[in-house]
Design a protein around this motif. Structure first.
Motif, PDB file in Angstrom:
ATOM      1  N   MET A   1       0.898  -0.797  -0.148  1.00 54.04           N
ATOM      2  CA  MET A   1      -0.015   0.068  -0.516  1.00 54.04           C
ATOM      3  C   MET A   1       0.909   1.495  -0.107  1.00 54.04           C
ATOM      4  O   MET A   1       0.552   2.704  -0.786  1.00 54.04           O
ATOM      5  N   SER A   2       2.637   1.186   0.523  1.00 48.74           N
ATOM      6  CA  SER A   2       2.769   2.671   0.834  1.00 48.74           C
ATOM      7  C   SER A   2       4.232   2.329  -0.316  1.00 48.74           C
ATOM      8  O   SER A   2       4.947   3.583  -0.305  1.00 48.74           O
ATOM      9  N   LYS A   3       5.296   1.317  -1.116  1.00 51.88           N
ATOM     10  CA  LYS A   3       5.958   1.405  -1.460  1.00 51.88           C
ATOM     11  C   LYS A   3       5.679   0.794  -2.650  1.00 51.88           C
ATOM     12  O   LYS A   3       5.239  -0.518  -3.330  1.00 51.88           O
ATOM     13  N   ILE A   4       6.601   1.856  -4.168  1.00 52.12           N
ATOM     14  CA  ILE A   4       6.464   0.864  -5.521  1.00 52.12           C
ATOM     15  C   ILE A   4       7.575  -0.004  -5.723  1.00 52.12           C
ATOM     16  O   ILE A   4       7.035  -0.963  -6.281  1.00 52.12           O
ATOM     17  N   GLY A   5       7.959  -0.021  -4.977  1.00 47.21           N
ATOM     18  CA  GLY A   5       9.268  -1.768  -5.167  1.00 47.21           C
ATOM     19  C   GLY A   5      10.574  -1.633  -5.701  1.00 47.21           C
ATOM     20  O   GLY A   5      10.260  -0.283  -5.945  1.00 47.21           O
ATOM     21  N   ARG A   6      11.300  -1.662  -6.321  1.00 47.51           N
ATOM     22  CA  ARG A   6      12.264  -2.205  -6.692  1.00 47.51           C
ATOM     23  C   ARG A   6      12.289  -2.246  -8.259  1.00 47.51           C
ATOM     24  O   ARG A   6      13.273  -1.059  -8.546  1.00 47.51           O
ATOM     25  N   CYS A   7      11.319  -1.764  -9.101  1.00 47.34           N
ATOM     26  CA  CYS A   7      11.654  -1.076 -10.353  1.00 47.34           C
ATOM     27  C   CYS A   7      10.292  -0.873 -10.939  1.00 47.34           C
ATOM     28  O   CYS A   7       9.291  -1.593 -10.175  1.00 47.34           O
ATOM     29  N   GLN A   8       9.859   0.038 -11.679  1.00 43.14           N
ATOM     30  CA  GLN A   8       8.695   0.574 -12.634  1.00 43.14           C
ATOM     31  C   GLN A   8       9.178   0.871 -13.743  1.00 43.14           C
ATOM     32  O   GLN A   8       9.062   2.269 -13.740  1.00 43.14           O
ATOM     33  N   PRO A   9       8.844  -0.100 -14.497  1.00 40.41           N
ATOM     34  CA  PRO A   9       9.513   0.371 -15.727  1.00 40.41           C
ATOM     35  C   PRO A   9       8.418   1.049 -16.634  1.00 40.41           C
ATOM     36  O   PRO A   9       7.136   1.255 -15.887  1.00 40.41           O
ATOM     37  N   GLU A  10       8.607   1.703 -18.003  1.00 41.02           N
ATOM     38  CA  GLU A  10       7.752   2.826 -18.376  1.00 41.02           C
ATOM     39  C   GLU A  10       6.255   2.175 -18.744  1.00 41.02           C
ATOM     40  O   GLU A  10       6.611   1.074 -19.308  1.00 41.02           O
ATOM     41  N   ASN A  11       5.275   2.594 -18.707  1.00 42.60           N
ATOM     42  CA  ASN A  11       3.964   1.874 -19.409  1.00 42.60           C
ATOM     43  C   ASN A  11       4.012   0.432 -18.951  1.00 42.60           C
ATOM     44  O   ASN A  11       3.270  -0.443 -20.106  1.00 42.60           O
ATOM     45  N   THR A  12       4.615  -0.096 -18.056  1.00 44.73           N
ATOM     46  CA  THR A  12       4.484  -1.227 -17.419  1.00 44.73           C
ATOM     47  C   THR A  12       3.461  -1.534 -16.265  1.00 44.73           C
ATOM     48  O   THR A  12       3.537  -0.987 -15.256  1.00 44.73           O
ATOM     49  N   ILE A  13       3.068  -2.479 -15.719  1.00 44.90           N
ATOM     50  CA  ILE A  13       2.063  -3.286 -14.403  1.00 44.90           C
ATOM     51  C   ILE A  13       2.745  -4.033 -14.154  1.00 44.90           C
ATOM     52  O   ILE A  13       3.742  -4.784 -14.688  1.00 44.90           O
ATOM     53  N   VAL A  14       2.984  -3.527 -12.900  1.00 40.37           N
ATOM     54  CA  VAL A  14       4.230  -4.359 -12.188  1.00 40.37           C
ATOM     55  C   VAL A  14       3.307  -5.749 -10.998  1.00 40.37           C
ATOM     56  O   VAL A  14       2.312  -4.942 -10.143  1.00 40.37           O
ATOM     57  N   LEU A  15       3.309  -6.333 -10.810  1.00 39.49           N
ATOM     58  CA  LEU A  15       2.211  -7.452  -9.776  1.00 39.49           C
ATOM     59  C   LEU A  15       3.367  -8.278  -8.576  1.00 39.49           C
ATOM     60  O   LEU A  15       4.663  -9.015  -9.239  1.00 39.49           O
ATOM     61  N   HIS A  16       3.360  -7.605  -7.752  1.00 40.17           N
ATOM     62  CA  HIS A  16       4.260  -8.210  -6.786  1.00 40.17           C
ATOM     63  C   HIS A  16       3.490  -9.343  -5.961  1.00 40.17           C
ATOM     64  O   HIS A  16       2.463  -8.975  -5.182  1.00 40.17           O
ATOM     65  N   PRO A  17       3.698 -10.903  -6.224  1.00 37.41           N
ATOM     66  CA  PRO A  17       2.899 -12.234  -5.545  1.00 37.41           C
ATOM     67  C   PRO A  17       3.104 -12.146  -4.029  1.00 37.41           C
ATOM     68  O   PRO A  17       4.787 -11.522  -3.838  1.00 37.41           O
ATOM     69  N   TYR A  18       2.346 -11.997  -3.509  1.00 35.22           N
ATOM     70  CA  TYR A  18       2.918 -12.908  -1.879  1.00 35.22           C
ATOM     71  C   TYR A  18       3.308 -13.953  -2.108  1.00 35.22           C
ATOM     72  O   TYR A  18       4.874 -14.274  -1.140  1.00 35.22           O
ATOM     73  N   GLY A  19       3.285 -14.991  -2.414  1.00 34.67           N
ATOM     74  CA  GLY A  19       3.490 -16.146  -2.467  1.00 34.67           C
ATOM     75  C   GLY A  19       3.394 -16.759  -1.626  1.00 34.67           C
ATOM     76  O   GLY A  19       4.913 -17.865  -1.205  1.00 34.67           O
ATOM     77  N   ARG A  20       2.576 -17.157  -0.661  1.00 34.62           N
ATOM     78  CA  ARG A  20       2.718 -17.385   0.377  1.00 34.62           C
ATOM     79  C   ARG A  20       3.506 -17.230   1.412  1.00 34.62           C
ATOM     80  O   ARG A  20       3.999 -18.441   2.217  1.00 34.62           O
TER      81      ARG A  20
END
Length: 727
Positions: free
Chosen positions: A232-251
């Protein structure tokens, strides 16, 4: 080595955001200063080869003393809890959280009974309630900040519930940081995942978007609430232009294996339903533990992605544990075999079709993962693109990140190939059996390498196949993609070994049907013991096939129901051991795979359960009604006094079977006897240990108490053959 070093100030390195423990190679300050001084001197006076050898030795010495998952975690009799015990929440905070959680739970109950409620969106609300419930119930808040973030989490859930009650779902239209949820087919629990939606998405009409999966690093404190608050608060390590980034929890913290692997597939499928994702521009990426997950998803699903970008982590079990963990390994023969389920080195040739950009810090001990994959690829005649951050330990150098993003953008322009004219594929199990137009349906022997090279030759209207250890396959070219002349049969030229003898080479030519008028073409092939025939293996009786090939752990990668016995057992000792193993599975499934296992009494099992789920049966044929109804059709004889498997008998008062086998009442699903997933607490301490410990069947002497490695003394264990018979 293809080494693209970059220049830059080490102080500006990107740190490992996903890691909250010392388990990602962070050294203590004094040792770090010594190491840096040594490295500065060594770089000036040593050749690259000597520098690397001495550096590796130095890192080994330093890491031994300071890693949370170093040599201190090499003692099975001294296993620390994972996750650790959280902080005690102050009474006022607990009361406040419980009060807000109660409001959210009440709103969810209203939504569940509301006529015409959008139930498909309910997991987007339930994930917030479940996360806080788990934190409170199991003491999984690890700091004052976690407690404060939990309040943000529960209030976000309340806002969504209020919106849904009003017939709205604004988060589904939101750009930027978005947390979504889905209901898993494995255990029906809701699971979260994070998204970063580019601003251009809402301005792009019907354009489909590239999507990058980003796998997080090891975080032993990454409970659901912690993960959601971060997403909810961090974009994360990468954000390529015009790209959806999906962060799985991975259980949680399993290196995206087993149920964690299924979480990746399920969250990606859910995102594709909700957003305009370009199927041909999905990349898999990650760092540290996430890099390990990236390697394994890339080599096991090589036709799913347009590119792979693993960083650090590990890529196989034995050499990594010797190097990183300094562990002395004494595996059984079947554990060695089972390493082949996830050891990526054996699957390296699958990257022939998948553009791969590995990353390592120059001084990162986890560089070993890419180094060993580089050698495995070289053995296949392939060269690994390996971007190395200069003078960098366990982090991503910003200049290296720029190089990686530029390369990925170039690869994305082409996207995933639709119909590669040549494919190379290796697998050790039918669990992973597909690569573009090829699907393996039968092996000569599991856990030995099955290798295929396939070439489409349009000018000659033929396909050439070279196959080892394969006895059945499907060839499928979808509508609109056939490159063959429509008015001529397609010729298949096969050269195979391992079909009936490891030394025999079979060469054969088959004429198959012409392509269809929709420009599709397909053919099924099977080995009949003498030669190849056209035809499917679908109705060929009981055999190992995709999704029904074992080992025991495979049953916990799809819907399963634990069946609790209600009758009196053959003996109190057996009943106590079996009940203990059942309770352990329920507890550890929640703790390690973050789910709520479905448990039913044996007299509550329905035809729908048998149709839809694997049945995990505890007890014995006298105590468990379901086992009682199946025992005559299972490869085990079991009475109060004697247990017999594979022609050997054991004292039933002290021995019990664990096994996986096709359910005689529904041979498309498993039954499992007296076992959960087979690795135990000791493996939680290092993700590379998290591989199957037992094959298809075993006999347990439960006079020996269960421990952090085994459910008792394993007196016999083996695999079934390809027809589910004893070998």
């Amino acid at each position: 080595m293809h080494c693209e070093s970059t220049l830059g100030d080490q102080n500006h390195l990107l740190s490992c955001q996903g890691c909250r423990t010392l388990s990602c190679c962070h050294l203590k300050t004094g040792q770090l200063l010594f190491q840096n001084s040594f490295l500065n001197i060594s770089k000036q006076v040593m050749s690259n080869t000597v520098h690397y050898v001495l550096l590796s030795f130095l890192l080994g010495v330093c890491v031994t003393a300071v890693h949370a998952d170093g040599v201190k975690d090499n003692h099975p009799d001294q296993v620390r809890p994972v996750p650790p015990m959280g902080v005690a929440v102050e009474a006022k905070d607990r009361h406040r959280l419980a009060e807000e959680l109660s409001k959210l739970e009440h709103a969810i109950e209203k939504l569940q009974t509301l006529p015409n409620a959008p139930l498909e969106l309910l997991p987007d609300v339930e994930i917030f309630a479940r996360a806080v419930q788990q934190g409170l119930r199991h003491r999984e808040f690890f700091s004052k900040t976690d407690v404060e973030n939990a309040m943000r989490v529960v209030r976000e859930g309340q806002q969504r519930a209020e919106a849904l009650l009003a017939g709205k779902a604004p988060w589904t239209k939101k750009t930027g940081l978005v947390v979504r949820g889905y209901r898993s087919r494995i255990d029906q629990t809701v699971q979260p995942y994070g998204l970063v939606i580019p601003k251009s998405y809402r301005e792009a009409g019907n354009d489909r978007y590239r999507l990058d999966l980003w796998f997080h690093g090891r975080g032993e404190r990454s409970s659901e609430s912690v993960f959601i608050a971060e997403r909810m608060s961090k974009i994360g390590r990468c954000q390529p232009e015009n790209t959806i980034v999906l962060h799985p929890y991975g259980r949680y913290c399993n290196a995206f294996k087993f149920a964690g692997e299924v979480d990746v597939l399920e969250s990606l499928a859910h995102a594709k339903q909700q957003y305009r994702v370009d199927d041909n521009r999905v990349a898999v990426r990650g760092f540290s533990m996430g890099g390990a997950g990236c390697w394994q998803m890339a080599v096991h699903y090589p036709d799913m992605f347009f590119a792979a970008n693993p960083g650090a982590g590990f890529s196989e079990t034995p050499e990594f544990l010797k190097s990183f963990q300094q562990e002395t390994l004494r595996p059984t023969w079947y554990e060695k075999k089972l390493w082949q389920m996830y050891d990526c080195t054996g699957y390296a040739t699958n990257l022939f079709q998948l553009p791969t950009i590995a990353y390592s810090g120059e001084f990162d001990i986890q560089k070993q993962a890419a180094d060993i994959m580089e050698q495995a690829l070289a053995d296949e005649g392939l060269r690994l693109t390996h971007v190395i951050g200069p003078a960098t330990k366990h982090s991503i150098h910003p200049d290296s990140m720029q190089i990686i993003e530029s390369k990925l953008a170039q690869i994305a322009e082409r996207g995933r190939p639709q119909l590669p004219q040549e494919i190379r594929f290796t697998t050790y199990t039918l669990k992973y059996n597909r690569n573009f137009w090829l699907t393996l349906t039968s092996l000569a022997e599991h856990w030995e390498p099955a290798r295929v090279t396939g070439r489409i030759l349009p000018a000659e209207n033929r396909i050439a196949l070279e196959m080892d250890n394969v006895t059945g396959c499907q060839l499928r070219i979808p509508a609109g993609h056939s490159p063959f002349a429509a008015d001529r049969p397609v010729t298949i030229v096969l050269e195979t070994t391992g079909s009936s003898s490891a030394e025999q080479v079979t060469r054969q030519t088959l004429l198959t049907d012409r392509p269809g008028s929709d420009q599709s073409w397909e053919c099924d092939l099977r080995w009949d013991g003498v030669q190849w025939q056209q035809g499917s293996l679908e109705n060929s009786g009981l055999r190992k096939r995709h999704g029904l090939q074992g080992p025991i752990d495979d049953a916990f990668m799809d819907s399963f129901v634990i069946v609790r016995p209600t009758g009196k057992s053959y003996s109190d000792a057996l009943a106590n051991w079996s009940e203990s193993e059942m309770n352990r599975l329920v507890k550890e499934w929640r703790r390690h795979f973050r789910g709520d296992a479905v448990v039913k009494r044996d007299d509550e099992i329905t035809a729908a359960d048998i149709e839809s789920s694997h049945l995990i049966l505890f007890g014995d044929p006298q105590s468990n009604l379901i086992l009682q109804s199946l025992i005559d059709r299972l490869p085990v004889t079991w009475t109060a006094k004697q247990l017999t498997l594979d022609g050997k008998s054991y004292d039933a008062t002290t021995h019990a079977p664990v096994l996986i086998y096709p359910n005689p009442k529904n041979p498309h699903k498993y039954i499992v006897l007296n076992s959960g997933f087979t690795y135990r607490d000791y493996a939680y301490l290092n993700n590379a240990r998290q591989v199957p410990k037992l094959p298809d069947w075993a006999v347990v002497d439960f006079k020996t108490s269960a421990n952090s490695l085994w459910p008792g003394e394993i007196v016999e264990a083996n695999f079934f053959d390809e027809d589910w018979r004893f070998k």
